[in-house]
Design a protein around this motif. Structure first.
Motif, mmCIF file in Angstrom:
data_model
loop_
_atom_site.group_PDB
_atom_site.id
_atom_site.type_symbol
_atom_site.label_atom_id
_atom_site.label_comp_id
_atom_site.label_asym_id
_atom_site.label_seq_id
_atom_site.Cartn_x
_atom_site.Cartn_y
_atom_site.Cartn_z
ATOM 1 N N LEU A 177 0.830 -1.201 0.000
ATOM 2 C CA LEU A 177 0.000 0.000 0.000
ATOM 3 C C LEU A 177 0.863 1.248 0.000
ATOM 4 O O LEU A 177 0.562 2.231 -0.688
ATOM 5 C CB LEU A 177 -0.933 -0.005 1.213
ATOM 6 C CG LEU A 177 -1.939 1.140 1.273
ATOM 7 C CD1 LEU A 177 -2.845 1.131 0.051
ATOM 8 C CD2 LEU A 177 -2.771 1.058 2.549
ATOM 9 N N ARG A 178 1.954 1.220 0.760
ATOM 10 C CA ARG A 178 2.869 2.369 0.792
ATOM 11 C C ARG A 178 3.459 2.614 -0.600
ATOM 12 O O ARG A 178 3.538 3.762 -1.064
ATOM 13 C CB ARG A 178 3.988 2.095 1.803
ATOM 14 C CG ARG A 178 5.014 3.224 1.922
ATOM 15 C CD ARG A 178 6.134 2.834 2.881
ATOM 16 N NE ARG A 178 6.821 1.636 2.421
ATOM 17 C CZ ARG A 178 7.048 0.567 3.183
ATOM 18 N NH1 ARG A 178 6.655 0.533 4.436
ATOM 19 N NH2 ARG A 178 7.691 -0.489 2.695
ATOM 20 N N GLU A 179 3.848 1.554 -1.283
ATOM 21 C CA GLU A 179 4.419 1.694 -2.625
ATOM 22 C C GLU A 179 3.364 2.167 -3.624
ATOM 23 O O GLU A 179 3.667 2.944 -4.537
ATOM 24 C CB GLU A 179 5.015 0.357 -3.079
ATOM 25 C CG GLU A 179 6.344 0.007 -2.422
ATOM 26 C CD GLU A 179 6.198 -0.290 -0.934
ATOM 27 O OE1 GLU A 179 7.069 0.146 -0.157
ATOM 28 O OE2 GLU A 179 5.202 -0.955 -0.548
ATOM 29 N N LEU A 180 2.137 1.698 -3.451
ATOM 30 C CA LEU A 180 1.057 2.129 -4.342
ATOM 31 C C LEU A 180 0.788 3.621 -4.190
ATOM 32 O O LEU A 180 0.614 4.342 -5.179
ATOM 33 C CB LEU A 180 -0.213 1.326 -4.032
ATOM 34 C CG LEU A 180 -1.416 1.569 -4.950
ATOM 35 C CD1 LEU A 180 -1.075 1.191 -6.387
ATOM 36 C CD2 LEU A 180 -2.620 0.777 -4.455
ATOM 37 N N VAL A 181 0.757 4.098 -2.957
ATOM 38 C CA VAL A 181 0.559 5.528 -2.710
ATOM 39 C C VAL A 181 1.724 6.332 -3.280
ATOM 40 O O VAL A 181 1.532 7.393 -3.889
ATOM 41 C CB VAL A 181 0.394 5.794 -1.202
ATOM 42 C CG1 VAL A 181 0.441 7.297 -0.914
ATOM 43 C CG2 VAL A 181 -0.920 5.212 -0.694
ATOM 44 N N ALA A 182 2.939 5.824 -3.111
ATOM 45 C CA ALA A 182 4.111 6.521 -3.645
ATOM 46 C C ALA A 182 4.019 6.648 -5.161
ATOM 47 O O ALA A 182 4.319 7.711 -5.736
ATOM 48 C CB ALA A 182 5.383 5.776 -3.257
#
Length: 313
Positions: free
Chosen positions: A258-263
């Protein structure tokens, strides 16, 4: 719990297919180990401050716990949080260990709950302030934190905080209506007051929590520089809270995926290569994991001590 592992794996696999490994590797420029070592050093400070906050909170509740023990247990709890779903099992583990070894069971649990609450509130305050102040910043940061930019990306995390707050208030209100929970609720309220009042205690809580949030942001900035990303530090500081908030949403393991998707969404919104955002986010996740690795030494120490005790018995 398995669903969160699957969620992290599914999102990361999707991003890997979308960008292709070679494209992500291209985003890693000249690796600079100096920035990595600096980030790891700040990570040590981060855990040290977190352990102090727990130690201080426990002291406010009249519990006996040395700073050395708090540091050891915090490292162990951080490692558990990194490898198990939910991001709170490590905290529950250290709370249980402290409660098992303390004559005051409930305050031992309250100490962990309150010190973690202090940290989460500080992160929420920082994120909301950054979003609210974006209109007065330079155009790049204003766009980054606009409603269709990072601000929009950060709202899931903000809403998670608000939803959790409403849920806690609702549960607390319902608990006060039940006689069986009235004493527990009264005890927690008293513990909360003891940790934030008098004024100097609240100031220590706020200062330590804000300092800890600052270390998270600093590690994010250094993670980007360590892999050769040349984005200026004001930009990285502005976007970091959005990714930290994404890690709060409890659908993955330690925010992975999820963190990578937001980034990716953040970088894409700003007209930058989203693969670069994913690369920075992965580098940050790796550094946070490395920071928690000393917890393996604590695990071995605890496991060895338990084994010796069992053998003697």
């Amino acid at each position: 719990m398995p669903s969160r592992w699957l969620a992290s794996l599914a999102i990361l696999t999707g991003l890997l297919v979308w960008f292709r490994p070679e494209r992500l590797i291209e985003q890693v420029g000249a690796f600079d180990e100096r920035w990595m070592l600096a980030a790891l050093g700040i990570g040590v400070v981060q855990v040290g401050l977190s352990a102090w906050r727990w130690h201080f909170t426990a002291h406010c509740l009249g519990l006996v716990m040395s700073y050395r023990r708090a540091l050891q247990e915090y490292y162990l709890g951080s490692l558990v949080n990194q490898v198990l779903p939910g991001g709170v099992l490590g905290d529950a583990y250290r709370a249980k260990r402290h409660a098992d070894q303390s004559p005051q069971k409930s305050p031992a649990w309250f100490a962990v709950i309150i010190e973690r609450l202090s940290g989460q509130l500080a992160l929420a305050v920082v994120a909301v302030v950054v979003i609210a102040q974006s209109a007065t910043w330079q155009p790049l940061l204003n766009e980054a934190w606009g409603l269709v930019g990072i601000g929009g990306m950060a709202w899931p995390g903000v809403l998670t905080y608000l939803g959790a707050a409403v849920a806690i208030i609702g549960v607390g209100w319902a608990a006060t209506r039940k006689a069986v929970f009235q004493s527990l609720w009264a005890s927690f309220s008293q513990s909360l007051r003891a940790c934030f009042w008098p004024f100097h205690r609240g100031a220590f809580q706020l200062a330590s929590s804000l300092a800890i949030v600052a270390t998270y942001v600093a590690v994010f900035v250094l993670a980007a520089w360590a892999i050769g990303v040349d984005q200026p530090w004001p930009f990285l500081v502005a976007v970091a809270p959005a990714l930290l908030l994404a890690m709060v949403v409890p659908i993955t393991v330690s925010g992975w995926g999820l963190r990578e998707l937001v980034a990716a969404g953040v970088w894409s919104t700003l007209g930058l290569d989203p693969a670069q955002g994913v690369a920075v986010s992965v580098a940050y996740g790796v550094l946070i994991f490395l920071t928690a690795l000393p917890g393996t030494l604590m695990w071995q120490h605890r496991h060895g001590s338990s084994a010796k005790t069992s053998t003697r018995n």
